[in-house]
Motif scaffolding. Sequence first.
Motif, PDB file in Angstrom:
ATOM      1  N   SER A   1      -3.058  -1.583  31.297  1.00 27.45           N
ATOM      2  CA  SER A   1      -1.775  -1.978  31.879  1.00 27.45           C
ATOM      3  C   SER A   1      -0.610  -1.636  30.955  1.00 27.45           C
ATOM      4  CB  SER A   1      -1.756  -3.474  32.175  1.00 27.45           C
ATOM      5  OG  SER A   1      -2.727  -3.788  33.122  1.00 27.45           O
ATOM      6  N   PHE A   2      -0.846  -1.632  29.656  1.00 27.07           N
ATOM      7  CA  PHE A   2       0.210  -1.284  28.713  1.00 27.07           C
ATOM      8  C   PHE A   2       0.349   0.227  28.562  1.00 27.07           C
ATOM      9  CE2 PHE A   2       1.474  -0.227  24.332  1.00 27.07           C
ATOM     10  CZ  PHE A   2       2.738  -0.796  24.328  1.00 27.07           C
ATOM     11  N   ILE A   3      -0.770   0.910  28.424  1.00 27.40           N
ATOM     12  CA  ILE A   3      -0.740   2.339  28.126  1.00 27.40           C
ATOM     13  C   ILE A   3      -0.261   3.163  29.318  1.00 27.40           C
ATOM     14  CG2 ILE A   3      -2.187   4.333  27.560  1.00 27.40           C
ATOM     15  CD1 ILE A   3      -3.795   2.473  25.745  1.00 27.40           C
ATOM     16  N   SER A   4      -0.656   2.803  30.510  1.00 23.88           N
ATOM     17  CA  SER A   4      -0.308   3.619  31.680  1.00 23.88           C
ATOM     18  C   SER A   4       1.199   3.801  31.858  1.00 23.88           C
ATOM     19  CB  SER A   4      -0.933   3.033  32.938  1.00 23.88           C
ATOM     20  OG  SER A   4      -2.329   3.095  32.842  1.00 23.88           O
ATOM     21  N   PRO A   5       1.986   2.743  31.952  1.00 24.72           N
ATOM     22  CA  PRO A   5       3.434   2.970  32.088  1.00 24.72           C
ATOM     23  C   PRO A   5       4.073   3.541  30.821  1.00 24.72           C
ATOM     24  CG  PRO A   5       2.868   0.724  32.712  1.00 24.72           C
ATOM     25  CD  PRO A   5       1.644   1.348  32.134  1.00 24.72           C
ATOM     26  N   TRP A   6       3.502   3.221  29.668  1.00 26.19           N
ATOM     27  CA  TRP A   6       4.090   3.667  28.404  1.00 26.19           C
ATOM     28  C   TRP A   6       4.093   5.183  28.305  1.00 26.19           C
ATOM     29  CZ3 TRP A   6       6.716   1.146  24.729  1.00 26.19           C
ATOM     30  CH2 TRP A   6       6.870   1.740  23.487  1.00 26.19           C
ATOM     31  N   VAL A   7       3.025   5.823  28.753  1.00 24.57           N
ATOM     32  CA  VAL A   7       2.922   7.273  28.603  1.00 24.57           C
ATOM     33  C   VAL A   7       3.069   8.027  29.922  1.00 24.57           C
ATOM     34  CG1 VAL A   7       1.500   7.114  26.528  1.00 24.57           C
ATOM     35  CG2 VAL A   7       0.401   7.241  28.755  1.00 24.57           C
ATOM     36  N   ASP A   8       3.378   7.334  31.000  1.00 22.19           N
ATOM     37  CA  ASP A   8       3.492   7.996  32.298  1.00 22.19           C
ATOM     38  C   ASP A   8       4.687   8.944  32.294  1.00 22.19           C
ATOM     39  OD1 ASP A   8       3.074   8.691  34.937  1.00 22.19           O
ATOM     40  OD2 ASP A   8       4.303   7.054  35.685  1.00 22.19           O
ATOM     41  N   PHE A   9       4.447  10.142  32.712  1.00 22.74           N
ATOM     42  CA  PHE A   9       5.517  11.141  32.747  1.00 22.74           C
ATOM     43  C   PHE A   9       5.847  11.545  34.173  1.00 22.74           C
ATOM     44  CE2 PHE A   9       6.786  15.589  33.038  1.00 22.74           C
ATOM     45  CZ  PHE A   9       7.956  15.553  32.316  1.00 22.74           C
ATOM     46  N   ILE A  10       4.852  11.939  34.927  1.00 24.46           N
ATOM     47  CA  ILE A  10       5.090  12.567  36.227  1.00 24.46           C
ATOM     48  C   ILE A  10       5.773  11.611  37.195  1.00 24.46           C
ATOM     49  CG2 ILE A  10       3.991  13.645  38.216  1.00 24.46           C
ATOM     50  CD1 ILE A  10       1.866  14.696  36.271  1.00 24.46           C
ATOM     51  N   PHE A  11       5.232  10.403  37.365  1.00 24.75           N
ATOM     52  CA  PHE A  11       5.828   9.476  38.321  1.00 24.75           C
ATOM     53  C   PHE A  11       7.241   9.075  37.894  1.00 24.75           C
ATOM     54  CE2 PHE A  11       6.539   5.187  40.028  1.00 24.75           C
ATOM     55  CZ  PHE A  11       6.508   5.504  41.363  1.00 24.75           C
ATOM     56  N   ALA A  12       7.419   8.795  36.611  1.00 22.84           N
ATOM     57  CA  ALA A  12       8.750   8.413  36.129  1.00 22.84           C
ATOM     58  C   ALA A  12       9.740   9.556  36.311  1.00 22.84           C
ATOM     59  CB  ALA A  12       8.667   7.995  34.667  1.00 22.84           C
ATOM     60  N   LYS A  13       9.287  10.791  36.124  1.00 19.97           N
ATOM     61  CA  LYS A  13      10.168  11.954  36.303  1.00 19.97           C
ATOM     62  C   LYS A  13      10.588  12.098  37.764  1.00 19.97           C
ATOM     63  CE  LYS A  13      12.165  15.786  34.979  1.00 19.97           C
ATOM     64  NZ  LYS A  13      13.545  15.663  34.592  1.00 19.97           N
ATOM     65  N   VAL A  14       9.668  11.846  38.681  1.00 20.98           N
ATOM     66  CA  VAL A  14       9.995  11.923  40.110  1.00 20.98           C
ATOM     67  C   VAL A  14      11.036  10.866  40.472  1.00 20.98           C
ATOM     68  CG1 VAL A  14       9.053  11.518  42.428  1.00 20.98           C
ATOM     69  CG2 VAL A  14       7.815  12.958  40.814  1.00 20.98           C
ATOM     70  N   ILE A  15      10.885   9.675  39.953  1.00 16.95           N
ATOM     71  CA  ILE A  15      11.802   8.586  40.298  1.00 16.95           C
ATOM     72  C   ILE A  15      13.152   8.755  39.583  1.00 16.95           C
ATOM     73  CG2 ILE A  15      12.138   6.074  40.240  1.00 16.95           C
ATOM     74  CD1 ILE A  15       9.964   7.051  42.195  1.00 16.95           C
ATOM     75  N   CYS A  16      13.139   9.110  38.309  1.00 17.17           N
ATOM     76  CA  CYS A  16      14.384   9.205  37.537  1.00 17.17           C
ATOM     77  C   CYS A  16      15.203  10.446  37.848  1.00 17.17           C
ATOM     78  CB  CYS A  16      14.069   9.173  36.035  1.00 17.17           C
ATOM     79  SG  CYS A  16      13.442   7.603  35.469  1.00 17.17           S
ATOM     80  N   ARG A  17      14.537  11.532  38.245  1.00 14.80           N
ATOM     81  CA  ARG A  17      15.193  12.819  38.497  1.00 14.80           C
ATOM     82  C   ARG A  17      16.143  13.181  37.365  1.00 14.80           C
ATOM     83  NH1 ARG A  17      16.940  10.872  44.030  1.00 14.80           N
ATOM     84  NH2 ARG A  17      18.751  10.702  42.756  1.00 14.80           N
TER      85      ARG A  17
END
Length: 161
Positions: free
Chosen positions: A85-101
Amino acid sequence: MSMVAVYFILKAVGLTEGSMIRLALILCYSGGAALAFQIAKGFFDTTPYAVDEAALIDGCTRWQIFTKITLPLSKPVIVYTLLTSFISPWVDFIFAKVICRANSDQYTVAIGLWKMLEKEYIDSWYTSFAAGAVLISIPIALLFLKLQKYYVDGMAGAVKG
């Protein structure tokens, strides 16, 4: 595959603009916690109920059974859930990039580091990128080293009963 659908749902609700992006990421990552609950449920289903019954016969209350028997037996799955639960959002790139644009003020750490490696910035920002990569790996490494024993037990299936 679901990122596009999630993005359009968030856009329809108005969570893809400005400061609402952080809320969108928090909601999406929190919604992903259901998988951790499913894994934990599968772990708890393998715990024999006879252990609880024996503790009741010995005079334990339900709270004592939970704190002195169930929690120690479930340390591996709790640690596994905590780490993932800690590591997944910490290193997530693709989903965050789609949302943040292109909202650079809302970038996560992974996206910010990636931006340092773009063609026009790489010469001046590469050493900062390397330092940032080391810094963001420290919490993950410390957490993993501290909880490694339990993580391995959680992945292999702990001995219960």
